[in-house]
Motif scaffolding. Structure first.
Motif, short mmCIF file in Angstrom:
data_model
loop_
_atom_site.label_atom_id
_atom_site.label_comp_id
_atom_site.label_asym_id
_atom_site.label_seq_id
_atom_site.Cartn_x
_atom_site.Cartn_y
_atom_site.Cartn_z
N LEU A 165 37.58 19.20 -75.64
CA LEU A 165 38.26 18.60 -75.41
C LEU A 165 37.86 17.20 -75.17
CD1 LEU A 165 39.26 21.45 -73.40
CD2 LEU A 165 38.48 19.43 -71.73
N LEU A 166 36.89 16.84 -75.28
CA LEU A 166 36.49 15.34 -75.89
C LEU A 166 37.19 15.01 -77.86
CD1 LEU A 166 33.06 15.01 -74.58
CD2 LEU A 166 35.28 13.85 -73.13
N GLU A 167 36.96 16.31 -78.08
CA GLU A 167 37.95 15.35 -79.75
C GLU A 167 38.98 15.53 -79.29
OE1 GLU A 167 35.91 17.96 -82.16
OE2 GLU A 167 33.40 16.98 -82.20
N ASN A 168 39.61 16.21 -78.66
CA ASN A 168 41.21 16.35 -79.08
C ASN A 168 42.02 15.22 -77.74
OD1 ASN A 168 42.15 18.33 -80.81
ND2 ASN A 168 40.07 18.74 -79.57
N ARG A 206 51.25 16.72 -69.42
CA ARG A 206 51.79 18.01 -69.21
C ARG A 206 51.17 18.44 -70.66
NH1 ARG A 206 57.58 19.51 -69.39
NH2 ARG A 206 57.47 19.03 -71.25
N ASP A 207 51.30 18.91 -71.54
CA ASP A 207 50.79 19.09 -73.13
C ASP A 207 49.62 19.48 -73.24
OD1 ASP A 207 54.13 19.87 -73.63
OD2 ASP A 207 53.38 17.68 -75.15
N ILE A 208 49.09 17.88 -73.03
CA ILE A 208 47.81 18.02 -72.66
C ILE A 208 46.34 19.04 -71.46
CG2 ILE A 208 45.16 17.23 -72.23
CD1 ILE A 208 46.44 14.32 -73.67
N VAL A 209 47.38 18.78 -70.40
CA VAL A 209 47.03 20.24 -69.71
C VAL A 209 47.15 21.95 -69.72
CG1 VAL A 209 47.07 21.03 -67.46
CG2 VAL A 209 47.40 18.28 -67.54
N ARG A 269 49.85 17.30 -58.18
CA ARG A 269 49.86 18.96 -58.82
C ARG A 269 48.76 19.76 -57.79
NH1 ARG A 269 52.89 18.16 -64.35
NH2 ARG A 269 54.28 17.60 -63.34
N ILE A 270 48.68 20.69 -57.83
CA ILE A 270 47.01 21.38 -58.00
C ILE A 270 46.81 22.28 -58.55
CG2 ILE A 270 46.55 20.91 -55.30
CD1 ILE A 270 47.68 23.75 -54.46
N PHE A 271 46.08 23.30 -59.12
CA PHE A 271 45.62 24.04 -60.22
C PHE A 271 44.45 24.85 -58.96
CE2 PHE A 271 42.83 25.90 -63.04
CZ PHE A 271 43.32 25.71 -64.59
N VAL A 272 44.89 26.20 -59.92
CA VAL A 272 44.40 27.47 -59.14
C VAL A 272 43.87 27.99 -59.86
CG1 VAL A 272 44.33 29.54 -57.66
CG2 VAL A 272 46.10 27.12 -57.23
N PHE A 302 33.91 19.98 -65.16
CA PHE A 302 34.44 19.47 -66.38
C PHE A 302 35.84 19.35 -66.25
CE2 PHE A 302 34.88 18.23 -70.46
CZ PHE A 302 34.35 17.25 -70.75
N PHE A 303 36.92 19.84 -66.82
CA PHE A 303 38.03 20.03 -66.41
C PHE A 303 38.52 19.23 -64.82
CE2 PHE A 303 42.40 22.59 -66.35
CZ PHE A 303 42.45 21.74 -67.13
N PHE A 304 38.21 19.31 -64.04
CA PHE A 304 39.24 18.23 -62.76
C PHE A 304 38.23 17.09 -63.40
CE2 PHE A 304 37.24 16.29 -58.90
CZ PHE A 304 38.49 15.76 -57.88
N LEU A 305 37.54 16.52 -63.49
CA LEU A 305 36.98 15.50 -63.18
C LEU A 305 37.89 14.73 -65.13
CD1 LEU A 305 32.95 15.07 -63.53
CD2 LEU A 305 35.01 14.33 -61.48
N HIS A 306 38.02 15.60 -65.73
CA HIS A 306 38.46 14.97 -66.80
C HIS A 306 39.92 14.84 -67.07
CE1 HIS A 306 38.09 13.99 -71.64
NE2 HIS A 306 38.86 15.12 -71.65
N ILE A 307 41.18 15.57 -66.66
CA ILE A 307 42.03 15.63 -66.70
C ILE A 307 43.13 14.20 -64.91
CG2 ILE A 307 42.79 17.64 -67.33
CD1 ILE A 307 43.81 18.38 -64.19
N ASN A 308 41.72 13.99 -64.73
CA ASN A 308 42.39 13.00 -63.35
C ASN A 308 41.66 11.69 -64.05
OD1 ASN A 308 43.25 13.82 -61.48
ND2 ASN A 308 41.56 15.01 -61.13
N SER A 309 40.48 11.82 -64.82
CA SER A 309 40.55 10.66 -65.73
C SER A 309 41.86 10.25 -66.64
CB SER A 309 38.81 10.60 -66.44
OG SER A 309 38.60 9.65 -66.99
N ILE A 310 42.07 11.24 -67.69
CA ILE A 310 43.22 10.95 -68.10
C ILE A 310 44.61 10.17 -67.37
CG2 ILE A 310 44.73 12.30 -69.62
CD1 ILE A 310 42.01 13.68 -71.23
#
Length: 233
Positions: A51-54, A65-68, A167-170, A188-196
């Motif tokens: 995730l970090l490298e990409n 949206r493509d990243i998510v 938006r919410i992810f389930v 980790f996913f939550f913190l990462h995509i919100n930071s992005i």
């Protein structure tokens, strides 16, 4: 002398038996658990590194949206028996805009749902756990989860706009054993995509401002060109 040898032999047998009882009953289970933890840790390291490298700052919501979606595919490989959903707030309702499932059950995309848990999640900056087996009754969205064999839900919000998330992810899972591993990855996913999103929001706003200035400049140049043509005439 014979008695000593017999006693020594019996002692050796008892010690040998005791060693293997302890080995099989205590040590081997611990070693097995350790190997499982090592495997999970290595899997998480590979996931987070990928995730970090990409990662890149998207220039549009389509890129975001493509990243998510890319991350969802990665998560699906780690939890192949799970079903993932993304809902977007739409006039007080929650629209299902994307999902990734393991079952063959068809899901109606762009359907609207209403659930108090979603409204709570939109103002709660952390993971929410739901055990559907303890939820009495049901509405459209609960029935949707149950039809896909989702007994447990892990929910988190993303795309923070002002005081709530858009938006919410389930993550819907069948087995309770996947709750703890799911927490680790989704945290980790939550913190990462919100930071992005925080970075992308500024980037997208700057891009829109640049496009607006570019259009205004082009319009001004056209007016000046027209004015110059009239002066020449």
């Amino acid at each position: 002398m014979t008695e000593i040898l017999v006693f020594a032999a019996i002692s050796a047998v008892v010690i040998f038996a005791f060693y293997w009882i302890v080995k099989f009953k205590y040590i081997l289970p611990l070693e097995t658990d350790l190997e499982i933890l090592k495997s999970r840790f290595n899997s998480f390291v590979l996931f987070s590194r990928d995730l970090l490298e990409n990662t890149y700052v998207p220039e549009s919501m389509e890129h975001y949206r493509d990243i998510v979606n890319y991350y969802m595919v990665k998560l699906n490989k780690i939890f192949p028996q799970s079903t993932m959903f993304i809902f977007e707030k739409n006039d007080g309702m929650w629209k299902l805009i994307n999902y990734l499932r393991s079952s063959k059950t068809e899901v109606n995309i762009m359907s609207l749902y209403k659930w108090d848990i979603f409204n709570k999640a939109a103002t709660y900056s952390d993971l929410i756990h739901i055990n559907l087996d303890t939820v009495s009754g049901g509405n459209d969205v609960i029935n949707l989860f149950r039809s896909l064999d989702c007994h447990y839900l892990i929910i988190f919000p993303f795309m923070n706009l002002e005081k709530e998330y858009k938006r919410i992810f389930v993550l819907g899972i069948e087995d309770e054993r996947y709750l703890t591993p799911g927490d680790i990855y989704l945290k980790f996913f939550f913190l990462h995509i919100n930071s992005i999103f925080k970075h992308s929001e500024k980037n997208i706003m700057l891009k829109k401002e640049n496009e607006s200035l570019h259009h205004e400049l082009n319009a001004l140049l056209k007016e000046l060109d027209a004015a110059g043509s009239r002066l020449i005439q």
